[in-house]
Design a protein around this motif. Structure first.
Motif, PDB file in Angstrom:
ATOM      1  N   LEU A   1      -7.429 -26.140 -58.262  1.00  0.00           N
ATOM      2  CA  LEU A   1      -9.231 -27.025 -58.404  1.00  0.00           C
ATOM      3  C   LEU A   1      -8.886 -26.653 -60.291  1.00  0.00           C
ATOM      4  CD1 LEU A   1     -10.628 -29.385 -58.511  1.00  0.00           C
ATOM      5  CD2 LEU A   1     -12.483 -27.304 -58.137  1.00  0.00           C
TER       6      LEU A   1
ATOM      7  N   GLU B   1       3.704 -24.007 -58.637  1.00  0.00           N
ATOM      8  CA  GLU B   1       3.347 -23.250 -56.641  1.00  0.00           C
ATOM      9  C   GLU B   1       3.097 -22.408 -56.085  1.00  0.00           C
ATOM     10  OE1 GLU B   1      -0.803 -23.375 -56.694  1.00  0.00           O
ATOM     11  OE2 GLU B   1       0.009 -21.604 -54.586  1.00  0.00           O
ATOM     12  N   LYS B   2       2.795 -21.536 -55.814  1.00  0.00           N
ATOM     13  CA  LYS B   2       3.848 -20.070 -55.229  1.00  0.00           C
ATOM     14  C   LYS B   2       3.816 -20.752 -53.440  1.00  0.00           C
ATOM     15  CE  LYS B   2       0.949 -15.935 -55.781  1.00  0.00           C
ATOM     16  NZ  LYS B   2       0.958 -14.986 -56.360  1.00  0.00           N
TER      17      LYS B   2
ATOM     18  N   TYR C   1       5.872 -18.340 -60.368  1.00  0.00           N
ATOM     19  CA  TYR C   1       6.509 -18.427 -61.883  1.00  0.00           C
ATOM     20  C   TYR C   1       7.019 -17.355 -61.660  1.00  0.00           C
ATOM     21  CZ  TYR C   1       5.179 -17.911 -66.347  1.00  0.00           C
ATOM     22  OH  TYR C   1       5.065 -17.970 -67.546  1.00  0.00           O
TER      23      TYR C   1
ATOM     24  N   GLY D   1      -2.441 -18.463 -62.205  1.00  0.00           N
ATOM     25  CA  GLY D   1      -2.733 -16.690 -61.160  1.00  0.00           C
ATOM     26  C   GLY D   1      -3.928 -15.612 -62.107  1.00  0.00           C
TER      27      GLY D   1
ATOM     28  N   GLY E   1      -9.127 -20.340 -64.936  1.00  0.00           N
ATOM     29  CA  GLY E   1      -9.115 -20.753 -63.370  1.00  0.00           C
ATOM     30  C   GLY E   1     -10.105 -19.267 -62.772  1.00  0.00           C
TER      31      GLY E   1
ATOM     32  N   MET F   1     -16.709 -24.559 -57.675  1.00  0.00           N
ATOM     33  CA  MET F   1     -16.206 -25.147 -58.213  1.00  0.00           C
ATOM     34  C   MET F   1     -16.352 -25.906 -59.582  1.00  0.00           C
ATOM     35  SD  MET F   1     -15.019 -27.258 -54.267  1.00  0.00           S
ATOM     36  CE  MET F   1     -16.435 -26.682 -53.355  1.00  0.00           C
TER      37      MET F   1
ATOM     38  N   VAL G   1     -15.257 -24.580 -62.300  1.00  0.00           N
ATOM     39  CA  VAL G   1     -14.063 -24.422 -62.459  1.00  0.00           C
ATOM     40  C   VAL G   1     -13.561 -25.771 -63.223  1.00  0.00           C
ATOM     41  CG1 VAL G   1     -11.602 -24.567 -61.261  1.00  0.00           C
ATOM     42  CG2 VAL G   1     -13.297 -23.038 -60.990  1.00  0.00           C
TER      43      VAL G   1
END
Ligand code: FDA
Length: 367
Positions: free
Chosen positions: A13, A33-34, A215, A233, A341, A351, A354
């Motif tokens: 998000l 995005e992993k 990444y 992350g 994040g 949320m 966030v």
């Protein structure tokens, strides 16, 4: 000048709101995005026509009209109101603790009767300076509520006895002396119709997204292609755990499709006795008033977290917060990288918080 203005690491998000705003400002962005899908922990997947919350139940709630209007650009929200039920052995109780719960516990009908019982039980405990979570909870709500509705659930969640947990974990245990099962006090709440994934996809419209791409596995390559980076992350992961890992609680989700229309009659049922190993069962169709022939349920098992597992709840004790501060200080020296994040900031964030934090991060960027 690099090929992209911004590289956004993580399509959760936070990353999705951030990139949407950057795109509006004419910036060229790339998202990595992993996982094999977008949405991060709010990802929902359609099974039997039902939106299944893959990483735990997610109910959007806020009192901030700006944030509510913001998310409503990307989805229509239904009128779902979170009213969990607690199951203790064969007894059922409404949550949060309110007059319905007190009637179910003691047969009382008026606020004065309920108040009298709670105050008497608090006094009987005789605790004024709680030394642990058990004493804190007893001091706040008395013995019956603590033993039936708090103790077992909390011990499963934290993997330790309540008497060994620090008191600070429970700052308040709100009791309501009205008949109101709405869990949240916020003005706005609901679930995006069609699921959270669709909402995230709308935020990401027109932006290049590479899934299945870690990444950190090729950091040097990715660092060259963008002028600035947003990393959502784990901040400890980013720095190769050079000071050691930050601690989390993890979860295991066990889902099942059942050949019946309605399993438990409510989206969320908490299992508050210690002997049942899961903390709750989610029946996803009730988040969206589903009428499908089948149903999907998910049992949620709390787990000790180890490096490599999905991290869910940060353990914000003094030790971990001090460790995070060390990583944050390192982060400040990375002049082209922003950390954001829940993992980048090592904080449990609902949320709405966030979304707000991502919007503030965008506003704070000086060109
Ligand atoms: P999130 O973790 O979602 O996204 C980060 C993304 O970055 C992930 O997709 C990850 O794969 C990716 N990533 C990480 N490292 C990477 C790398 N090296 N390379 C590429 N990608 C990488 N809130 C609320 O308001 N109502 C609710 O009901 C709930 N319910 C709830 C239940 C449970 C069980 C939890 C744990 C949390 C909630 N929440 C909640 C909170 C909610 O989940 C939270 O606010 C958001 O998911 C946070 O979004 P982020 O984008 O910050 O993180």
């Amino acid at each position: 000048m690099a090929e992209f203005d911004y590289l956004i690491v993580g399509a959760g998000l936070y990353g999705s709101v951030f990139v949407h705003e950057m795109k509006k400002r004419g910036k060229k962005c790339l998202v990595l995005e992993k996982r094999d899908k977008v949405g991060g922990n709010i990802y929902t997947e359609e099974i039997e026509g039902i939106q299944v919350h893959r990483y735990g139940a997610h109910i959007f709630h806020t009192s901030d009209p700006i944030i509510w209007n913001y998310v409503n650009q990307f989805a229509d929200f239904n009128r779902y109101t979170n009213s969990p039920v607690a199951r203790y052995k064969d007894e059922l109780y409404n949550l949060p603790f309110n007059m319905n719960t007190f009637h179910q516990l003691w047969g009382v009908a008026t606020p004065a009767e309920a108040r009298e019982i709670i105050e008497r039980q608090k006094k009987e405990c005789g605790i004024t300076q709680p030394k642990n979570l058990e004493e804190q909870a007893l001091m706040l709500v008395g013995r019956d509520i603590y033993e039936k509705l708090v103790k077992g659930y909390t011990e499963k969640q934290w993997g330790r006895q309540a008497s060994e947990l620090p008191a600070f974990i429970i700052k308040r245990l709100p009791v309501r002396f009205i008949y109101d099962n709405n869990y949240f006090n916020d003005c706005y709440q609901g679930i995006p119709i069609g699921g959270y994934t669709k909402m995230i996809e709308k935020m990401l419209e027109g932006v290049e997204v590479k899934t299945n791409t870690d990444y950190l596995a090729e950091k040097e390559v990715w660092d060259k292609i963008a002028d600035r980076i947003l990393f959502t992350g784990g901040i400890d992961d980013y720095f190769g755990y050079c000071y050691g890992p930050l601690e989390y609680r993890s979860l295991r989700f066990e889902s099942e499709v059942l050949d019946m229309e309605n399993y438990q009659g409510n989206a969320v049922v908490n299992y508050t006795e210690y002997e049942v190993p899961y903390t709750r069962i989610i029946e996803h169709k009730h988040f969206e008033f589903g009428k499908q022939e089948k149903t999907v349920i998910t049992r949620e098992y709390p787990l000790d977290w180890q490096c490599g597992m999905d991290a869910y709840y940060p353990v914000n004790n003094e030790e971990n917060n001090a460790l995070y501060e060390k990583y944050r200080a390192l982060g400040e020296k990375e002049n082209k990288v922003l950390f954001g994040g829940r993992l980048g900031m090592y904080r449990y964030l609902d949320m709405d918080k966030v979304v707000k934090a991502a919007l503030q991060a965008v506003e704070g960027i000086k060109e």
